[in-house]
Design a protein around this motif. Structure first.
Motif, PDB file in Angstrom:
ATOM      1  N   ILE A  43      58.482  41.998 -27.826  1.00 60.37           N
ATOM      2  CA  ILE A  43      57.066  41.645 -27.664  1.00 60.37           C
ATOM      3  C   ILE A  43      56.451  42.553 -26.605  1.00 60.37           C
ATOM      4  O   ILE A  43      55.343  43.069 -26.771  1.00 60.37           O
ATOM      5  N   GLU A  44      57.181  42.740 -25.519  1.00 56.81           N
ATOM      6  CA  GLU A  44      56.690  43.577 -24.421  1.00 56.81           C
ATOM      7  C   GLU A  44      56.377  44.991 -24.903  1.00 56.81           C
ATOM      8  O   GLU A  44      55.329  45.555 -24.568  1.00 56.81           O
ATOM      9  N   VAL A  45      57.264  45.565 -25.705  1.00 59.27           N
ATOM     10  CA  VAL A  45      57.058  46.925 -26.228  1.00 59.27           C
ATOM     11  C   VAL A  45      55.767  46.988 -27.044  1.00 59.27           C
ATOM     12  O   VAL A  45      54.950  47.900 -26.882  1.00 59.27           O
ATOM     13  N   GLN A  46      55.573  46.010 -27.928  1.00 58.42           N
ATOM     14  CA  GLN A  46      54.400  46.033 -28.804  1.00 58.42           C
ATOM     15  C   GLN A  46      53.110  45.758 -28.034  1.00 58.42           C
ATOM     16  O   GLN A  46      52.080  46.390 -28.290  1.00 58.42           O
ATOM     17  N   LEU A  47      53.160  44.816 -27.090  1.00 56.94           N
ATOM     18  CA  LEU A  47      51.958  44.544 -26.300  1.00 56.94           C
ATOM     19  C   LEU A  47      51.613  45.742 -25.419  1.00 56.94           C
ATOM     20  O   LEU A  47      50.435  46.070 -25.244  1.00 56.94           O
ATOM     21  N   GLN A  48      52.623  46.396 -24.865  1.00 58.83           N
ATOM     22  CA  GLN A  48      52.377  47.582 -24.048  1.00 58.83           C
ATOM     23  C   GLN A  48      51.695  48.658 -24.893  1.00 58.83           C
ATOM     24  O   GLN A  48      50.754  49.319 -24.441  1.00 58.83           O
ATOM     25  N   ARG A  49      52.138  48.812 -26.132  1.00 57.67           N
ATOM     26  CA  ARG A  49      51.503  49.783 -27.040  1.00 57.67           C
ATOM     27  C   ARG A  49      50.048  49.388 -27.269  1.00 57.67           C
ATOM     28  O   ARG A  49      49.160  50.244 -27.267  1.00 57.67           O
ATOM     29  N   GLY A  84      48.988  42.763 -16.427  1.00 63.29           N
ATOM     30  CA  GLY A  84      49.605  42.103 -15.274  1.00 63.29           C
ATOM     31  C   GLY A  84      50.392  40.869 -15.684  1.00 63.29           C
ATOM     32  O   GLY A  84      51.502  40.626 -15.189  1.00 63.29           O
ATOM     33  N   SER A  85      49.834  40.089 -16.598  1.00 61.05           N
ATOM     34  CA  SER A  85      50.524  38.887 -17.084  1.00 61.05           C
ATOM     35  C   SER A  85      51.787  39.249 -17.851  1.00 61.05           C
ATOM     36  O   SER A  85      52.805  38.558 -17.759  1.00 61.05           O
ATOM     37  N   LEU A  86      51.725  40.344 -18.604  1.00 62.62           N
ATOM     38  CA  LEU A  86      52.908  40.795 -19.347  1.00 62.62           C
ATOM     39  C   LEU A  86      54.028  41.189 -18.392  1.00 62.62           C
ATOM     40  O   LEU A  86      55.189  40.841 -18.603  1.00 62.62           O
ATOM     41  N   LYS A  87      53.674  41.898 -17.338  1.00 64.07           N
ATOM     42  CA  LYS A  87      54.692  42.318 -16.362  1.00 64.07           C
ATOM     43  C   LYS A  87      55.345  41.102 -15.712  1.00 64.07           C
ATOM     44  O   LYS A  87      56.563  41.065 -15.519  1.00 64.07           O
ATOM     45  N   ALA A  88      54.535  40.103 -15.372  1.00 69.56           N
ATOM     46  CA  ALA A  88      55.078  38.875 -14.769  1.00 69.56           C
ATOM     47  C   ALA A  88      55.979  38.132 -15.758  1.00 69.56           C
ATOM     48  O   ALA A  88      57.052  37.650 -15.396  1.00 69.56           O
ATOM     49  N   ALA A  89      55.558  38.085 -17.015  1.00 66.07           N
ATOM     50  CA  ALA A  89      56.351  37.389 -18.045  1.00 66.07           C
ATOM     51  C   ALA A  89      57.651  38.136 -18.325  1.00 66.07           C
ATOM     52  O   ALA A  89      58.682  37.520 -18.593  1.00 66.07           O
ATOM     53  N   ALA A  90      57.614  39.469 -18.245  1.00 63.99           N
ATOM     54  CA  ALA A  90      58.818  40.264 -18.501  1.00 63.99           C
ATOM     55  C   ALA A  90      59.883  40.027 -17.432  1.00 63.99           C
ATOM     56  O   ALA A  90      61.072  40.156 -17.695  1.00 63.99           O
ATOM     57  N   GLU A  91      59.442  39.659 -16.229  1.00 58.40           N
ATOM     58  CA  GLU A  91      60.392  39.354 -15.162  1.00 58.40           C
ATOM     59  C   GLU A  91      61.049  37.983 -15.365  1.00 58.40           C
ATOM     60  O   GLU A  91      62.155  37.758 -14.888  1.00 58.40           O
ATOM     61  N   HIS A  92      60.351  37.084 -16.056  1.00 56.64           N
ATOM     62  CA  HIS A  92      60.864  35.729 -16.276  1.00 56.64           C
ATOM     63  C   HIS A  92      60.613  35.278 -17.713  1.00 56.64           C
ATOM     64  O   HIS A  92      59.871  34.325 -17.943  1.00 56.64           O
ATOM     65  N   PRO A  93      61.214  35.967 -18.705  1.00 57.73           N
ATOM     66  CA  PRO A  93      60.976  35.546 -20.086  1.00 57.73           C
ATOM     67  C   PRO A  93      61.458  34.119 -20.309  1.00 57.73           C
ATOM     68  O   PRO A  93      62.529  33.749 -19.850  1.00 57.73           O
ATOM     69  N   GLY A  94      60.634  33.347 -20.964  1.00 57.03           N
ATOM     70  CA  GLY A  94      61.000  31.967 -21.246  1.00 57.03           C
ATOM     71  C   GLY A  94      60.500  30.978 -20.215  1.00 57.03           C
ATOM     72  O   GLY A  94      60.491  29.778 -20.466  1.00 57.03           O
ATOM     73  N   ALA A  95      60.052  31.456 -19.029  1.00 54.81           N
ATOM     74  CA  ALA A  95      59.539  30.556 -17.996  1.00 54.81           C
ATOM     75  C   ALA A  95      58.173  30.012 -18.434  1.00 54.81           C
ATOM     76  O   ALA A  95      57.310  30.759 -18.886  1.00 54.81           O
ATOM     77  N   ALA A  96      57.996  28.701 -18.290  1.00 59.28           N
ATOM     78  CA  ALA A  96      56.790  28.038 -18.799  1.00 59.28           C
ATOM     79  C   ALA A  96      55.516  28.641 -18.229  1.00 59.28           C
ATOM     80  O   ALA A  96      54.580  28.956 -18.969  1.00 59.28           O
ATOM     81  N   GLY A  97      55.456  28.825 -16.910  1.00 61.00           N
ATOM     82  CA  GLY A  97      54.242  29.357 -16.277  1.00 61.00           C
ATOM     83  C   GLY A  97      53.917  30.760 -16.738  1.00 61.00           C
ATOM     84  O   GLY A  97      52.760  31.090 -17.016  1.00 61.00           O
TER      85      GLY A  97
END
Length: 201
Positions: A43-49, A84-97
């Motif tokens: 997901i990260e790869v595609q969103l980054q694109r 910014g949200s993607l970078k935060a999510a990539a550090e904690h995939p699966g975390a609810a917040g």
């Protein structure tokens, strides 16, 4: 052979079996966790694109839409927030917040992109611009890839959560550091799941 020795051997065998079973549960939890984290990286790869395409889209539109500065700035601002949200999510995939924040940022970005495309309809020269058509096509393809990657991620998360909550893994999961279910990635807006509909007739 004395009774106490037989009992001791029986307990040792049961202990070894329980240990092996616990190791199997631990390994399965780790495998499933790695699987959904890997699925998120897709997901990260595609969103980054997608985020990389947006500044080019805005730059192309800027030449034609000089009076729409507010819309163009809103797109870039929403893109930066989503990044910014993607970078935060990539550090904690699966975390609810992290998943909720990413979903919210994507909803905002999809909204302003929809507004940009709606405004672009009023500019025939922009609609006919080859670069704009190509960027829109790439964005559409990327939206579809995001949708597939998100589905794969959600399937992987569901598999992990189901195993973690089943018996007996639920007994061991907390001991092994798997204390929480992973969060699905849900986009409230259908705009992310469906590519922007732009006509260049």
């Amino acid at each position: 052979m004395e009774l106490w020795l037989i009992i001791l051997i029986a307990f040792a065998v049961i202990g070894v079996i329980a240990l092996m079973y616990g190791i199997g549960i631990y390994n399965r939890l780790v495998t499933l966790e790695n699987r959904y984290e890997n699925a998120f990286s897709q997901i990260e790869v595609q969103l980054q694109r997608r985020y990389d395409l947006i500044p080019n889209l805005v730059e192309t539109a800027k030449g034609y839409m000089s009076h729409e500065r507010e819309t163009l700035e809103a797109v870039i601002s929403a893109r930066n927030q989503a990044l910014g949200s993607l970078k935060a999510a990539a550090e904690h995939p699966g975390a609810a917040g992290a998943m909720a924040e990413l979903a919210s940022a994507e909803k905002g970005l999809s909204g302003v992109l929809g507004r940009l495309f709606a405004v672009a309809e009023a500019y025939p020269d922009l609609k006919a611009n080859q670069n704009m058509m190509q960027l829109t096509e790439e964005l559409t393809a990327t939206e579809n890839k995001v949708s597939f990657a998100r589905q794969h991620y959600n399937d992987s998360v569901t598999e992990y959560n189901t195993y973690r909550e089943s018996f007996p893994p639920v007994v061991f999961a907390n001991m092994f550091g798997h204390t929480m279910n992973a969060e699905l990635l849900q986009f409230d807006s259908a705009a992310i799941a469906e590519a922007p509909k732009v006509s260049f007739d």
